[in-house]
Design a protein around this motif. Structure first.
Motif, PDB file in Angstrom:
ATOM      1  N   GLY A  56      55.237  49.163  57.450  1.00 58.03           N
ATOM      2  CA  GLY A  56      54.396  48.568  58.483  1.00 58.03           C
ATOM      3  C   GLY A  56      52.920  48.552  58.145  1.00 58.03           C
ATOM      4  O   GLY A  56      52.073  48.414  59.030  1.00 58.03           O
ATOM      5  N   GLU A  57      52.611  48.684  56.866  1.00 60.78           N
ATOM      6  CA  GLU A  57      51.206  48.713  56.452  1.00 60.78           C
ATOM      7  C   GLU A  57      50.812  47.411  55.769  1.00 60.78           C
ATOM      8  O   GLU A  57      51.668  46.598  55.409  1.00 60.78           O
ATOM      9  N   LEU A  58      49.497  47.220  55.591  1.00 63.54           N
ATOM     10  CA  LEU A  58      48.994  46.049  54.889  1.00 63.54           C
ATOM     11  C   LEU A  58      49.062  46.271  53.388  1.00 63.54           C
ATOM     12  O   LEU A  58      48.804  47.375  52.906  1.00 63.54           O
ATOM     13  N   VAL A  59      49.399  45.233  52.673  1.00 63.62           N
ATOM     14  CA  VAL A  59      49.476  45.311  51.220  1.00 63.62           C
ATOM     15  C   VAL A  59      48.061  45.471  50.664  1.00 63.62           C
ATOM     16  O   VAL A  59      47.144  44.759  51.060  1.00 63.62           O
ATOM     17  N   SER A  60      47.886  46.399  49.741  1.00 63.04           N
ATOM     18  CA  SER A  60      46.554  46.691  49.195  1.00 63.04           C
ATOM     19  C   SER A  60      46.061  45.574  48.284  1.00 63.04           C
ATOM     20  O   SER A  60      46.845  44.776  47.763  1.00 63.04           O
ATOM     21  N   ASP A  61      44.750  45.561  48.072  1.00 64.03           N
ATOM     22  CA  ASP A  61      44.149  44.606  47.140  1.00 64.03           C
ATOM     23  C   ASP A  61      44.764  44.748  45.751  1.00 64.03           C
ATOM     24  O   ASP A  61      44.973  43.757  45.054  1.00 64.03           O
ATOM     25  N   GLU A  62      45.041  45.987  45.343  1.00 64.30           N
ATOM     26  CA  GLU A  62      45.584  46.220  44.004  1.00 64.30           C
ATOM     27  C   GLU A  62      46.953  45.561  43.846  1.00 64.30           C
ATOM     28  O   GLU A  62      47.249  44.973  42.806  1.00 64.30           O
ATOM     29  N   ILE A  63      47.787  45.647  44.890  1.00 65.83           N
ATOM     30  CA  ILE A  63      49.113  45.029  44.821  1.00 65.83           C
ATOM     31  C   ILE A  63      48.982  43.516  44.774  1.00 65.83           C
ATOM     32  O   ILE A  63      49.616  42.847  43.961  1.00 65.83           O
ATOM     33  N   VAL A  64      48.121  42.954  45.639  1.00 70.10           N
ATOM     34  CA  VAL A  64      47.938  41.501  45.658  1.00 70.10           C
ATOM     35  C   VAL A  64      47.392  41.025  44.312  1.00 70.10           C
ATOM     36  O   VAL A  64      47.876  40.043  43.739  1.00 70.10           O
ATOM     37  N   ALA A  65      46.425  41.762  43.760  1.00 71.17           N
ATOM     38  CA  ALA A  65      45.856  41.393  42.452  1.00 71.17           C
ATOM     39  C   ALA A  65      46.929  41.471  41.368  1.00 71.17           C
ATOM     40  O   ALA A  65      46.983  40.624  40.467  1.00 71.17           O
ATOM     41  N   GLY A  66      47.812  42.463  41.458  1.00 74.48           N
ATOM     42  CA  GLY A  66      48.904  42.589  40.492  1.00 74.48           C
ATOM     43  C   GLY A  66      49.855  41.402  40.567  1.00 74.48           C
ATOM     44  O   GLY A  66      50.322  40.892  39.538  1.00 74.48           O
ATOM     45  N   ILE A  67      50.119  40.942  41.770  1.00 76.97           N
ATOM     46  CA  ILE A  67      50.994  39.778  41.946  1.00 76.97           C
ATOM     47  C   ILE A  67      50.331  38.532  41.363  1.00 76.97           C
ATOM     48  O   ILE A  67      50.979  37.731  40.680  1.00 76.97           O
ATOM     49  N   ILE A  68      49.029  38.375  41.603  1.00 79.94           N
ATOM     50  CA  ILE A  68      48.285  37.236  41.040  1.00 79.94           C
ATOM     51  C   ILE A  68      48.342  37.294  39.508  1.00 79.94           C
ATOM     52  O   ILE A  68      48.623  36.297  38.841  1.00 79.94           O
TER      53      ILE A  68
END
Length: 195
Positions: A56-68
């Protein structure tokens, strides 16, 4: 050609991004779509994202950057790509700079859709009324109060990216209040000037 799209909710980014993607033959990378794809594929980053979302938490910048970072390494991004929805903050912009630089690539342009926020609220009200008139169901998040909150988040978190990229000479201002075909023509003019 690496293109970033900036503009508040309701400005028409999705419509124009789809147009650019099709006309230029570069993928439109939406962080939400990529996140869902990474989770479905069970990639290491996708597994991390799933655990965070399931909690139930927001995905961190690090995870989003990793996906990019994972996504832009795919074959269809070799000729370029269009980022829609990332970066959203200065921290994400700096992460993106590192990701792009690590791959010896560069951002070609940041398209900044300039719109009048009151006119966007009018557009939303019109869309809601058209949906009701057609007998359709209005989405729960399609209301003025929620929309104004999204505009406020954009203003405080994402709008600071415009001066950040302007300082790098990357901003191309686009009048997003014009008809769709005129906005597309403005974008074509900018992108044609890059090739």
């Amino acid at each position: 050609m690496i293109v970033i799209f900036l503009g508040p909710p309701g400005a028409g980014k999705g419509t124009q991004a789809a147009y650019i993607s099709q006309k230029r033959g570069i993928p439109q990378l939406s962080t939400g779509d990529m996140l869902r794809a990474a989770i479905t594929a069970g990639t290491p980053v996708g597994k991390k994202a799933k655990a965070v979302i399931d909690a139930g938490e927001l995905v961190s910048d690090e995870i989003v950057a990793g996906i990019i970072a994972d996504r832009i390494d795919e074959d269809d991004c070799r000729k370029g790509f269009l980022l829609d929805g990332f970066p959203r903050t200065l921290e994400q912009a700096r992460m993106l700079d590192d990701i792009i630089a690590f791959r010896n690539r560069k951002i070609d342009v940041v398209l900044a859709l300039q719109v009048d926020e009151n006119a966007l609220v009018d557009r939303l009200n019109s869309r809601i009324q058209q949906t009701k008139d057609a007998g359709g169901e209005v989405r729960s998040d399609d209301n003025v109060e929620t929309f104004r909150k999204r505009l406020e988040v954009y203003s405080t978190q994402t709008a600071p990216l415009i001066p950040y990229y302007r300082d790098q000479g990357l901003i191309a201002d686009i009048d997003g209040m014009k008809p769709i075909n005129v906005v597309s023509a403005q974008i074509d003019s900018v992108l044609d000037g890059l090739s």
